[in-house]
Design an enzyme around this catalytic site. Structure first.
Site, mmCIF file in Angstrom:
data_model
loop_
_atom_site.group_PDB
_atom_site.id
_atom_site.type_symbol
_atom_site.label_atom_id
_atom_site.label_comp_id
_atom_site.label_asym_id
_atom_site.label_seq_id
_atom_site.Cartn_x
_atom_site.Cartn_y
_atom_site.Cartn_z
ATOM 1 N N LYS D 167 -8.395 5.950 9.454
ATOM 2 C CA LYS D 167 -8.299 5.019 8.330
ATOM 3 C C LYS D 167 -7.193 5.470 7.377
ATOM 4 O O LYS D 167 -6.407 4.648 6.888
ATOM 5 C CB LYS D 167 -9.635 4.924 7.589
ATOM 6 C CG LYS D 167 -9.630 3.991 6.383
ATOM 7 C CD LYS D 167 -9.570 2.535 6.783
ATOM 8 C CE LYS D 167 -9.347 1.597 5.598
ATOM 9 N NZ LYS D 167 -10.528 1.364 4.777
ATOM 10 N N LYS D 235 -6.595 4.578 -4.349
ATOM 11 C CA LYS D 235 -7.649 5.512 -3.913
ATOM 12 C C LYS D 235 -7.343 5.998 -2.491
ATOM 13 O O LYS D 235 -7.405 7.196 -2.199
ATOM 14 C CB LYS D 235 -9.005 4.807 -3.931
ATOM 15 C CG LYS D 235 -10.182 5.710 -3.592
ATOM 16 C CD LYS D 235 -11.399 4.914 -3.099
ATOM 17 C CE LYS D 235 -11.321 4.657 -1.597
ATOM 18 N NZ LYS D 235 -12.585 4.227 -0.973
#
Lengths: 287, 287, 287, 287
Positions: D167, D235
């Site tokens: 990811k 983030k």
């Protein structure tokens, strides 16, 4: 000794004046007739063109804005200079251009050295420039009596083009330190720390630099009167990248600094002092 | 005055020794029993653990490797310290951690200041460190008699965490200048210019810096005995990026320098001096 | 219709062959006599020089390595071309050079368009190139019957130089994606994750790209047979930076990608496929 | 099969609904009582807290905003889960946190897999997410019947943490491509080239990407309605840098992209789509 001096701008004009004061016979030329007239008022001789300034000169000095101007003027110097002429180009240009000029000069017996300077208008007026000289040792020695009237530090750094390479290295370091100090200021301010107090500590330790000594107070106050303009530093970062490309090297921070200086220019700060790089880092972070 | 001193490593050990020499009663603790024993030989008192070192202390000093160690030790200092204890953390850690420590300390009446240092082992031994102090003004004043035995420059830069922020700013500038000087060296060498002569010119002008003054000769000779290790600078660049993230700012050059320092570590140079950043730029360009 | 074709290299040779197949009369020239001979074997006419190739041509196509070659050849095309000649330069060069060529051509009634291509040797052979065309609409339309024999996608993107700008934008994106995919591979491998499986996921989602589709398997296996060589991509990144400079814009990632590609070349990978940018990221991280 | 589902936000809520539709018994919890109530309306069971949601579950799924929330919830899942519980964390967090969770879970017989997703709210609603799974092969197989109700691509990419690493790799590539496309647009526009026409060409060639396919028209029109917000990508870039640091690798472009995304946030674009990175590059260049 007769000196032909071509390029009488912010830097060239006080440099030519210093040579006059030192007793040299100076014949000057510039595209601005007004500047030529001012040299004549100081006791120099005004020339009608490059060829006129070169004719009869023992030494020719050029102080021009960029590589294209040198590429235009240098062939005339080389062609119309007298045998064994000493040609001192003090412009800041690409090392490759300087090497090319030296090659062509040597082919017809003209001795060329590249001698870019640092120290700005102040140094030009006071005769306290730092001068980085590239060329054959004997030619650099021959140029020294002239250069010593213009600067206090004259260093022979290598063969033709070496002066320009050192100048390029100088400018990449200067631009980079401005960027780093700018990031330090932005970090301090955003963290609620007084930047003046913080930079005082940095200036006293391993992070210390001439730039912190001279510019930290004005940077914190956002005073960006030049000094050395962003436009010129942008030109010089282009030279540094071209020098890296010609030398076949990868310089990652230099590549980044060049884009930050380009941003300063794109944002309209070309006429501000190069410490205005702070405005780029600041704007990157402003809501 | 009784001082509890926790963390007796390369930096902490000579610092505690300097406090002993100045006449303070020092009770020291370290995870290494051998280090505790050495402090006892110098006239200090060895403690059996953090709590033992804290009990009875008027001032507690901690000098620990990184945020996790401070996060482990600080709660014990705060819990077992006597009322009105002055807690001086001299570790280099994230500003956020320092602010958090100060908040929790204040809740139980412990006065915490963050006081990271620069100047290295040499400065720790000689008592000539630069110390950046964050905290309430009266607490910083209370700490000053202790700090003055450890360093020659003690600057109060702001509230809790401010010392760490200034240290982070210091380290990003230091790392960046090493990177820029490395790129200058690689450019000079690849262009056939003697780097020592070239850097001499840079050191004398606007590109000048403490790093050029102290390290240009060793860098050109590829001597990288530490000094301050790459591993520690890698830790510190992580702190700088974390501080930027916490402050909500974008620092493009810092982001780049952090990756170059990370590369130095990945290439196995973690134990070399941080000037070994040159090896990364060199390798980027080696066939 | 008579076509003069100058530059019969890896790209130009099959392109000229496709024009012959389409029934055009093609007179070709290259600095290599051997290449000219091969064109003649295919039914073309060999020219003895640029002027010879241009004389009598209705359309001149040039496919040259870089700006300097175009700066040398274009003046001859413009000077010796017949009135109303259509000059199609398909080289990848600086947009500024293309604009300059168009300006000088227009001054003497020659219609110039810039039409750089992407698709590589394969596309040149198969006649499936993508062609980005800059110039006046009517000139681009006039060139279309020729271009349609060379490529399947022919897009008029703007005035003179616009083709080159789009090509520069293409190359900065391609170089950047190679760099990003390289960093993804290095992160996956260093984290103990099978890169092939990881990249399969990326290829299927928002991170997907033509490069992941075509090159992820060879990159993971470190197969770097060209394809499009690093040397050429290095040239093209130089063009992208020059285009940004000419347009007065700051492109921070492009600046960084250019230095990574320069590193690939400095490390001796100039003859490998541009996907070999992975070798730079890998080496940055190898002990 | 009883599923405990913790975290019923924009992503978690439609995911839990899909599991209900598939016939699973779902007990859900969220810090928002309103969200828990909505799940109950769909036929799920509302839990009063994490422990309540975990009790009696055969499988626990968590979908939480960031590492700190997982660090808070995971210990409760592990402590109160029944023996042999299968714990599927679908949050996007640091690989290190996932590895730590898996380690602690294994110590008490809980089987943990990390299964972050891509595909956004649309994919969550439609059950078409891409899911990258890290963990022991038999645990991943055990999770598959649940995951197949949530996504269409489920790939086992390696041991615990591997899902998060993939990811992270995905997000660094996505962020980087947005940056590159932004630079392409700024270069095209500043050069007087229609960006829509230019990007059409790029989309059809080697520079092509999913992002160009889906976003080039909205980017050129400056439409930045989310989609996936800058705040979340910020983030995720932090996670990518943390993953690189943990793996001991240097990722220069990733370091740069992270700072550009941080700038987007600092400029107040946190709630816009991540394609709004264009606004950063644009502003860098605006007078």
């Amino acid at each position: 000794m007769n000196i032909g001096f071509i390029g009488l701008g912010i830097m060239g004009s006080p440099m030519a004046a210093n040579l006059l004061k030192a007793g040299f016979a100076v014949t000057g030329y510039d595209v601005s007739a007004e500047r030529v007239r001012r040299l004549a008022e100081l006791g120099g001789k005004g020339a009608s063109g490059v060829v006129d300034a070169v004719a009869g000169a023992d030494v020719v000095v050029t102080m021009l804005p960029d590589s294209p101007q040198v590429e235009e003027v240098a062939p005339l110097v080389v062609e119309y200079g007298k045998p064994n002429l000493l040609y001192v180009d003090m412009s800041t240009i690409k090392p490759e251009t300087s090497r090319e000029v030296a090659r062509k000069a040597a082919a017809v017996g003209v001795r060329a050295v590249d001698a870019p300077v640092s120290g700005g208008e102040r140094g030009a007026v006071d005769g306290t420039l730092s001068i980085m000289v590239g060329g054959a040792p004997e030619d650099v020695e021959a140029a020294r009596p002239v250069l010593e009237r213009l600067g206090t530090t004259i260093v022979h750094v290598g063969p033709a083009g070496a002066g320009q390479t050192v100048k390029a290295a100088n400018q990449l370091v200067v631009g980079g330190i401005y960027g780093l100090v700018s990031e330090a200021i932005v970090l301090l301010e955003a963290s609620g720390v007084d930047p003046a107090a913080g930079l005082d500590v940095l200036a006293g330790g391993l992070a210390g630099s001439r730039i912190l000594d001279l510019k930290r107070h004005t940077m914190v106050k956002r005073e960006f009167a030049p000094g050395f303009r962003i436009d010129l530093h942008h030109k010089d970062m282009g030279i540094a990248l071209a020098a890296a490309r010609a030398a076949g090297v990868s310089l990652p921070l230099t590549g980044q600094v060049a884009q930050l200086v380009a941003a300063a220019r794109a944002q309209g700060h070309g006429s501000l002092d190069h410490s205005a790089l702070l405005k780029v880092i600041e704007r990157l972070n402003a809501a």
